[in-house]
Scaffold this motif. Structure first.
Motif, short mmCIF file in Angstrom:
data_model
loop_
_atom_site.label_atom_id
_atom_site.label_comp_id
_atom_site.label_asym_id
_atom_site.label_seq_id
_atom_site.Cartn_x
_atom_site.Cartn_y
_atom_site.Cartn_z
N ALA A 161 8.42 -57.77 -18.03
CA ALA A 161 7.83 -58.86 -18.81
C ALA A 161 7.18 -58.34 -20.09
N VAL A 162 6.54 -57.17 -20.00
CA VAL A 162 5.92 -56.59 -21.19
C VAL A 162 7.00 -56.30 -22.24
N VAL A 163 8.08 -55.65 -21.80
CA VAL A 163 9.17 -55.34 -22.74
C VAL A 163 9.83 -56.63 -23.22
N GLY A 164 10.01 -57.58 -22.31
CA GLY A 164 10.58 -58.87 -22.70
C GLY A 164 9.74 -59.54 -23.79
N GLY A 165 8.42 -59.45 -23.66
CA GLY A 165 7.55 -60.02 -24.68
C GLY A 165 7.74 -59.35 -26.03
N VAL A 166 7.91 -58.02 -26.01
CA VAL A 166 8.17 -57.30 -27.26
C VAL A 166 9.47 -57.81 -27.90
N LEU A 167 10.51 -57.97 -27.07
CA LEU A 167 11.81 -58.39 -27.61
C LEU A 167 11.74 -59.80 -28.18
N VAL A 168 11.09 -60.70 -27.45
CA VAL A 168 10.96 -62.08 -27.94
C VAL A 168 10.16 -62.09 -29.24
N GLU A 169 9.01 -61.39 -29.23
CA GLU A 169 8.15 -61.39 -30.41
C GLU A 169 8.85 -60.80 -31.63
N SER A 170 9.72 -59.81 -31.39
CA SER A 170 10.43 -59.17 -32.52
C SER A 170 11.65 -59.99 -32.95
N GLN A 171 11.83 -61.13 -32.33
CA GLN A 171 13.04 -61.94 -32.57
C GLN A 171 14.31 -61.11 -32.35
N TYR A 172 14.26 -60.34 -31.27
CA TYR A 172 15.42 -59.58 -30.80
C TYR A 172 15.87 -58.53 -31.80
N SER A 173 14.94 -57.94 -32.49
CA SER A 173 15.30 -56.81 -33.35
C SER A 173 14.26 -55.71 -33.25
N LEU A 174 14.54 -54.71 -32.44
CA LEU A 174 13.66 -53.55 -32.38
C LEU A 174 13.75 -52.75 -33.67
N ARG A 175 14.88 -52.86 -34.35
CA ARG A 175 15.02 -52.18 -35.62
C ARG A 175 13.96 -52.67 -36.61
N SER A 176 13.79 -53.99 -36.69
CA SER A 176 12.78 -54.48 -37.63
C SER A 176 11.37 -54.31 -37.06
N ALA A 177 11.22 -54.42 -35.73
CA ALA A 177 9.89 -54.22 -35.15
C ALA A 177 9.41 -52.79 -35.30
N ASN A 178 10.35 -51.87 -35.51
CA ASN A 178 10.00 -50.44 -35.52
C ASN A 178 9.95 -49.83 -36.91
N ARG A 179 9.86 -50.67 -37.95
CA ARG A 179 9.90 -50.10 -39.31
C ARG A 179 8.79 -49.07 -39.53
N ALA A 180 7.59 -49.36 -39.04
CA ALA A 180 6.47 -48.43 -39.24
C ALA A 180 6.72 -47.12 -38.50
N LYS A 181 7.22 -47.24 -37.27
CA LYS A 181 7.52 -46.02 -36.51
C LYS A 181 8.61 -45.22 -37.21
N THR A 182 9.64 -45.91 -37.66
CA THR A 182 10.74 -45.21 -38.33
C THR A 182 10.22 -44.43 -39.53
N GLU A 183 9.36 -45.08 -40.31
CA GLU A 183 8.78 -44.40 -41.48
C GLU A 183 7.98 -43.18 -41.06
N PHE A 184 7.19 -43.34 -39.99
CA PHE A 184 6.36 -42.24 -39.49
C PHE A 184 7.21 -41.05 -39.10
N TYR A 185 8.25 -41.30 -38.29
CA TYR A 185 9.07 -40.19 -37.81
C TYR A 185 9.88 -39.56 -38.94
N ARG A 186 10.31 -40.39 -39.91
CA ARG A 186 10.99 -39.84 -41.10
C ARG A 186 10.06 -38.86 -41.83
N ARG A 187 8.83 -39.30 -42.06
CA ARG A 187 7.86 -38.47 -42.76
C ARG A 187 7.64 -37.17 -41.99
N ASN A 188 7.57 -37.29 -40.67
CA ASN A 188 7.35 -36.09 -39.85
C ASN A 188 8.51 -35.12 -39.93
#
Lengths: 426, 426
Positions: free
Chosen positions: B302-329
């Motif tokens: 349910a926790v993961v389901g909530g993330v998916l619903v809230e992101s409108q089914y796009s982890l790619r867009s939900a993860n923009r900040a993380k992607t930037e962080f790991y790129r910088r690293n």
């Protein structure tokens, strides 16, 4: 790509799982049938709103031990300790409720009791000659777990009082004489699934002696111990264990709720390596756990942790309402059987002193075909006892479950079963 | 009761797990050492308060599909469907993010990706002649899972661009000629752990042809695909798969958070039984899942389901900040290596285009003993690449991870590593 089903692992064709799938299918096709087959706990005790409160209680508990806010966040959301984070709370609860005195390090938190079985089996059975013994009829989750790992389960026939310890000795000896090594014995001492049978205290004592003699680790599974008709003494084998002969397999599915999927094992046996280094079996088994599921969801652990903290480490007291409910249900089931079948000498049944299950012996074959007839024409579902025997047995017996329904439905189910029985024996 | 450690299952003595335990031990003994060994995601993205919101979002989602309040409660708290309850949300997310088009029934939700590996391995390998291939160096979670099940892993050497498809054909042929059956091939096409290597699109295409030719099911593991330095095309093998040659193994540990312990597998292969009945491989594998963990905690789902619903089914867009962080690293790690080792021809390293890991080749043996020296005397931890080879290899190479730290610590770690290296090669 396409497969022939026969090419897949035997486990995919697990006969017990296939039987359970069959039951679920029949239940889905006849939704109006009363299910005396479902062994799940009653739904009415669960409200999802509670989850948030339990999470909050657990987080407050962590904070009260001195953890910072970010450390609490990490505990719930990061990878965690393989053996889990609520082992200390579980150890405390076992001490309060069961008189089991073990260090927190002897507790491994698992993804339900099913995973605890897999880990115990895998850890104990190192080679093809290693087998486990299990009281038969046996819970299909255990035999299924062994099948997934390719481990042979050797049955020990159940007795009216649970188990004849001498039968254990005999089977263990036979196994050894055949060149195999018996490593463990799986037992459900309280209100076993499927038979409902319990062991008297003196049988438990004797079983512990026998286990030490035969160098068998007892794998004690006790999901139903809380739900007795009377508050008679039902000490767990682990509480009586003085020789570290028992590994305790724990479930929160009935005492908390199934959706947490949190179980545990207690393994306080000492393991010594070649250099003399000593550790606890639970710690050694963490290698197996890490390769199965890494660690149990700390969010799910936090929910159960919140329940334990809120109950002041007593599931026994937190479960008074559930205990009353299941007592009432078992009384209702036994009374309905009495009403329906009394005086018919062809029909016998056992009278468990608690738990979720009783067994009805019938004068005809009670197999899958009859389940289908029963659901379709009589509106009642039950479980053939044959499902719980690996090599034949239980063909004329029925497992009746009383956990998921309220008394009027249980009574209606038994009435419908009575009609089926009368039609069959005429 | 007491055991000699040697009597326990070989898995308990898993060399890879022992190595990881060793690393954890060293890390615990030298808490001030900079860890370029830890491959876990960065802590800073996680707040436990979010859990409640995600639960609420998922419960509202269920209610919006027409479920009653008590049905929602049951979904979260009762035993549930073996293959999980958020398969539809995952299928939708895979379509949006990856262009993977599969029915919800092809998705099985698992207790983390680790369980998905176990289930895939167990389902595919039916007898002792069944083996799997894996690109080497290989993630220890995969080889460890195989070891738990007693399944042999045959290595296929990694190439600079991930994999030489002809090497796959050659190894598969050798395996067949030796009387064994190669059933699958484990690959991490994007930013592999441990090597950081990725496959070019044309290698992916060729690998799919080769897999169909060799009747090998590709087991595609893709935890790092989101975290690329550039937004170049990195189609998953599953998105390119036209012949159902790929089983996709999914993780939410990096894209959501590890604490959920929710992963999944996608297996849309058709399975046909003796009577011609057709089902999907994911459905058949439910028998294995049910005997391992019954079902994945629906609270965690349910926790993961909530993330998916809230992101409108796009982890790619939900993860923009993380992607930037790991790129910088990753940029920080590669720049620090450049600064520290440029011009020293004895030192080489690869330059992954993203992900969590890079490999540094050194002109000396980089083993456990040196890790200890490195942590104690130089204050920096790293992972010997030798850990990721079953039969030798990687003795003079180091895995460096950049996921768990911020750039200044990464740079400090590489400086400390430089000091160790200079002391060694003088």
């Amino acid at each position: 790509m396409q497969w022939r089903r026969e090419e897949l692992h035997v486990a995919v064709r697990d006969p017990a799982a296939a039987s359970m799938n069959f039951l679920n299918e029949v239940a889905a096709r006849f939704p109006d049938a009363v299910s005396l087959a479902a062994g799940r706990p009653y739904d009415g005790f669960y409200v999802a709103d509670d989850i948030e409160r339990y999470l909050r209680v657990y987080r407050d508990h962590l904070a009260s031990t001195g953890l910072s806010g970010s450390a609490v966040d990490r505990t719930l959301l990061q990878y965690g300790r393989t053996n889990g984070v609520i082992g200390d709370l579980i150890a405390r609860t076992l001490a309060v409720d069961e008189g089991i005195d073990v260090p927190a390090e002897a507790v491994m938190v698992t993804a339900g009791c099913q995973e605890a079985m897999i880990i115990a089996l895998r850890g104990l059975c190192a080679g093809p000659e290693d087998v486990v013994l299990a009281v038969e009829p046996c819970y299909v989750g255990f035999t299924g777990a062994a099948r997934i790992l390719g481990i042979e389960v050797v049955p020990v026939p159940e007795a009216a009082d649970g188990l004849d310890p001498d039968a254990v000795l005999r089977v263990a000896r036979e196994v050894r004489e055949s060149g195999r090594r018996p490593r463990g014995l799986y037992v459900v001492p309280n209100f076993a699934n499927p038979s409902g049978v319990s062991m008297p205290v003196e049988v438990r004592q004797r079983l512990l002696e026998v286990a030490a003699e035969a160098e068998l680790l007892i794998l004690e599974d006790d999901p139903y111990g809380l739900f007795g008709l009377e508050d008679e003494p039902r000490p767990t084998l682990k509480a009586l264990d003085r020789e570290q002969s028992v590994m305790y397999l724990g479930s929160f599915a009935k005492s908390v709720f199934p959706g947490a999927r949190v179980g545990f094992l207690v393994a306080d046996q000492v393991v010594v390596d070649g250099s003399g280094r000593r550790s606890l079996l639970a710690e050694e088994l963490s290698t197996v756990k890490s390769m199965l599921t890494v660690n149990t969801s700390p969010i799910a652990q936090a929910v159960v942790g919140g329940v334990l903290v809120e109950s002041q480490y007593s599931l026994r007291s937190a479960n008074r309402a559930k205990t009353e409910f299941y007592r009432r249900n078992m009384r209702a089931l036994l009374a309905a059987l009495e009403l329906e079948f009394e005086g018919d000498s062809r029909m016998t049944w056992n009278t468990p002193n608690g738990g979720f299950f009783a067994v009805l012996n019938v004068p005809f074959t009670a197999d899958e075909a009859l389940v289908e007839v029963s659901a379709r024409d009589y509106g009642v579902l039950w479980t053939p006892m044959g499902f719980f025997y690996a090599g034949g047995g239980g063909e004329r017996a029925i497992r009746l479950s009383c956990s998921a329904l309220e008394p009027p439905r249980i009574e209606e189910g038994v009435r419908r079963l009575g009609k089926l029985v009368r039609d069959r024996v005429l």
